[in-house]
Design an enzyme around this catalytic site. Sequence first.
Site, mmCIF file in Angstrom:
data_model
loop_
_atom_site.group_PDB
_atom_site.id
_atom_site.type_symbol
_atom_site.label_atom_id
_atom_site.label_comp_id
_atom_site.label_asym_id
_atom_site.label_seq_id
_atom_site.Cartn_x
_atom_site.Cartn_y
_atom_site.Cartn_z
ATOM 1 N N GLY A 149 0.845 -1.193 0.000
ATOM 2 C CA GLY A 149 0.000 0.000 0.000
ATOM 3 C C GLY A 149 0.871 1.230 0.000
ATOM 4 C CB CYS A 172 5.366 -4.056 0.193
ATOM 5 S SG CYS A 172 6.307 -2.557 -0.034
ATOM 6 C CE1 TYR A 173 1.104 0.800 5.821
ATOM 7 C CE2 TYR A 173 -0.530 -0.964 5.749
ATOM 8 C CZ TYR A 173 -0.062 0.220 6.306
ATOM 9 O OH TYR A 173 -0.749 0.811 7.334
ATOM 10 C CG HIS A 228 5.636 -5.560 -4.691
ATOM 11 N ND1 HIS A 228 4.373 -5.429 -4.162
ATOM 12 C CD2 HIS A 228 6.308 -4.450 -4.337
ATOM 13 C CE1 HIS A 228 4.287 -4.280 -3.522
ATOM 14 N NE2 HIS A 228 5.460 -3.660 -3.617
ATOM 15 C CD GLU A 284 2.629 -8.226 -5.692
ATOM 16 O OE1 GLU A 284 3.380 -9.014 -5.079
ATOM 17 O OE2 GLU A 284 2.370 -7.092 -5.262
ATOM 18 C CG ASP A 329 -16.568 -8.353 -20.632
ATOM 19 O OD1 ASP A 329 -15.744 -9.266 -20.804
ATOM 20 O OD2 ASP A 329 -16.254 -7.199 -20.304
ATOM 21 C CE LYS A 341 -12.199 -8.192 -21.646
ATOM 22 N NZ LYS A 341 -13.331 -7.267 -21.697
#
Length: 515
Positions: free
Chosen positions: A58, A85-86, A172, A174, A230, A371
Site C-alpha cells: 500500500g 511490503c506495507y 513484490h 506478484e 463480456d 477478464k
Amino acid sequence: MTVPLTDKILILDFGSQYTQLIARKIRELRVYSEIMPFNVSLENIKLFQPKGIILSGGPSSVYDEGAPLITSDIYRLNIPILGICYGMQLIAKQLGGKVSRADKREYGRADFIPDTDNPLFKDMSKRSLVWMSHGDRIEKMPEGFVAIGSTENTPISAMAHPKLNIFALQFHPEVAHTEEGLKILSNFLFSICKCNPTWKMSSFITWSVDNIRKDVGNKKVICALSGGVDSSVTALLVHKAIGDNLTCIFVDNGLLRKGESEKVIDTFERHFHIKLVFVDARQRFLDRLSGVTDPEQKRKIIGNEFISVFEEEAHKIEDVEFLAQGTLYPDVIESVSFKGPSAVIKSHHNVGGLPEKMRLKLVEPLRELFKDEVRAVGEELGLPEEICWRHPFPGPGLAIRCLGEISQDKLNILREADAIVLEEIKKAGLYRKIWQAFAVILPVKTVGVMGDERTYDYVVAVRAVTSVDGMTADWVRLPYDVLGSISNRIINEIKGVNRVVFDITSKPPGTIEWE
Ligand code: XMP
C-alpha cells in the site's frame, strides 16, 4: 455467488496498485482468491474461511496518521499469513517490532538471497532478482520472527514466525520483474496453506449455471449483446441455465465494425440458438448525431439513444424481471460499495442507468471473474475465437474514431480502413499481443497525387497500443512491413483516403481513443 470451494485465499487490500495482480496470480495457480478491504470485520474473514491470508502492499507508511491497520486478532486465527511490503511493515509494527523510515525510497530490482530451508523459498535459486518498492523497512523484528532473506540494502527483506505461520516479504512476488515470484506464491499456497489447485473454469460454469437457475427460477431475462466477450459469455451462461427464457437484444447503431452485426447474428442465433432481437437503429443514431462534433456530446447522445432503443424493445417482451449484465470482478472491486464513499473511483465510460430505469433485477454471472478467466469460460462454452479474444471496443464505437462531424460517408471509409488494420495485424500474428488496434478518420483533407491526378482526400490514422487495463498504454512498435501493407491497402482499396499516419503517443499523455 459464493464459490463452493474449501481452498480459498483472502487478500486484504491496503491500496497497492498490485493488489489485483496478487489475486490474478493466485488464480493462475488454480486457487480461488478474493480481495476484501483491509478493514473488513473479523467475522466476515471467518465466514469466508480462507486457507491463507495475504496482506497487500500500500502507499502508506505505518507511521502516517490514520495509516490503515487491521485488528491484531487476525494474527491469532491460526491461518497462515503472508505480508507483502506495507503488509510486512504492518506485521512488524503490530507485533512489537521496529520499523524505520529508510533515508531514501528503495525502488527497482534487487538481488535477493533467500533462506532456501524455509518452506516459502523451497526450490528457489541461491540468488534471485526481486522487485522492491518501499520507503520504510524493518529495523527490529518482533519476537519469535527470524530473518529468512536479505538484499544488500535491506538486511531483513523477508521474515517468518514459524510457529504462528506468519511470513513477510519486503518485495513484490506478484510482479513479473520478481523472477521467482510465482514459485514463492506457489510455495505459500501449496506448502504452507496446504491448498489444492481446485479453481477451474469448467467447475465455475457448473456452479454459475446452478446459481442462475436458483436466482432466476422460471422468470424471464433480457441481455444487451454488444458483440464483445463480456456480454457474449454472460449470454451463453444465462442461456445454458434457462434456455429460451433468455432474450438477447442486439442494437446495430451504425457505429459498429465491418461485419460485426452479421457475426453476432450468425453466432448467437444460428449457432447457439439463442432468442435474439436484432434492432436496426442505424438511421436513428445517425440522425441524432447529425451536426454534433463534441466528443462528450456524442457519448451522451449515443448512451441515451441506446437506453431508449433498448427500453422500447424490452417492453415488447412480456414479464421480464431480470437484466443480465457482464460486470467483471475488477468493476466490483473498483466500485463505491466495495471501497466506501471516500475511494477515488475510476470514471466508467460504459452505458449505465439501465437497471435503475427499468426496475429490473440484475444477473451478473461474471462478478467473480477477471477478464482472462472470462475468455477461458468463453472458450470452454465454445464461443468463437474471434469474439473470445476480441480487442475492447468502446460503447460509442466508431463515432469517437470519426473525428468531428459524423457522416455516413466517413463512417464507411473508417469501417473499411479499420477492417484492413485488423486483417493485417492478424495476418502478422500480432492480434493477441495487442490491447487495441484501430483506424481513426481525421476531419481534414490533404493533397496527394495518384496516377497523374492531384487528389484532395481524407487522412486515416492508425493506432495500436499495449496495455494491461486501459488505464495506461504504450504504442506498439509495429514492424515497418506491417505498417507498409496497412498503408498501401488503405490507400489502394479505399476511395477517399490519400494519406495514412501512425500514432506514436503513449497514455499518458495521450488517451487510447482520439476523442
Ligand atoms: P481512453 O481513450 O480513455 O480509453 O484512453 C481507455 C479505454 O476505454 C475505452 N473507451 C471507452 N469505452 N465507452 C466505452 O465503453 C467510451 O465512451 C469509451 N471511451 C474510451 C477505450 O477504447 C479504451 O479501451
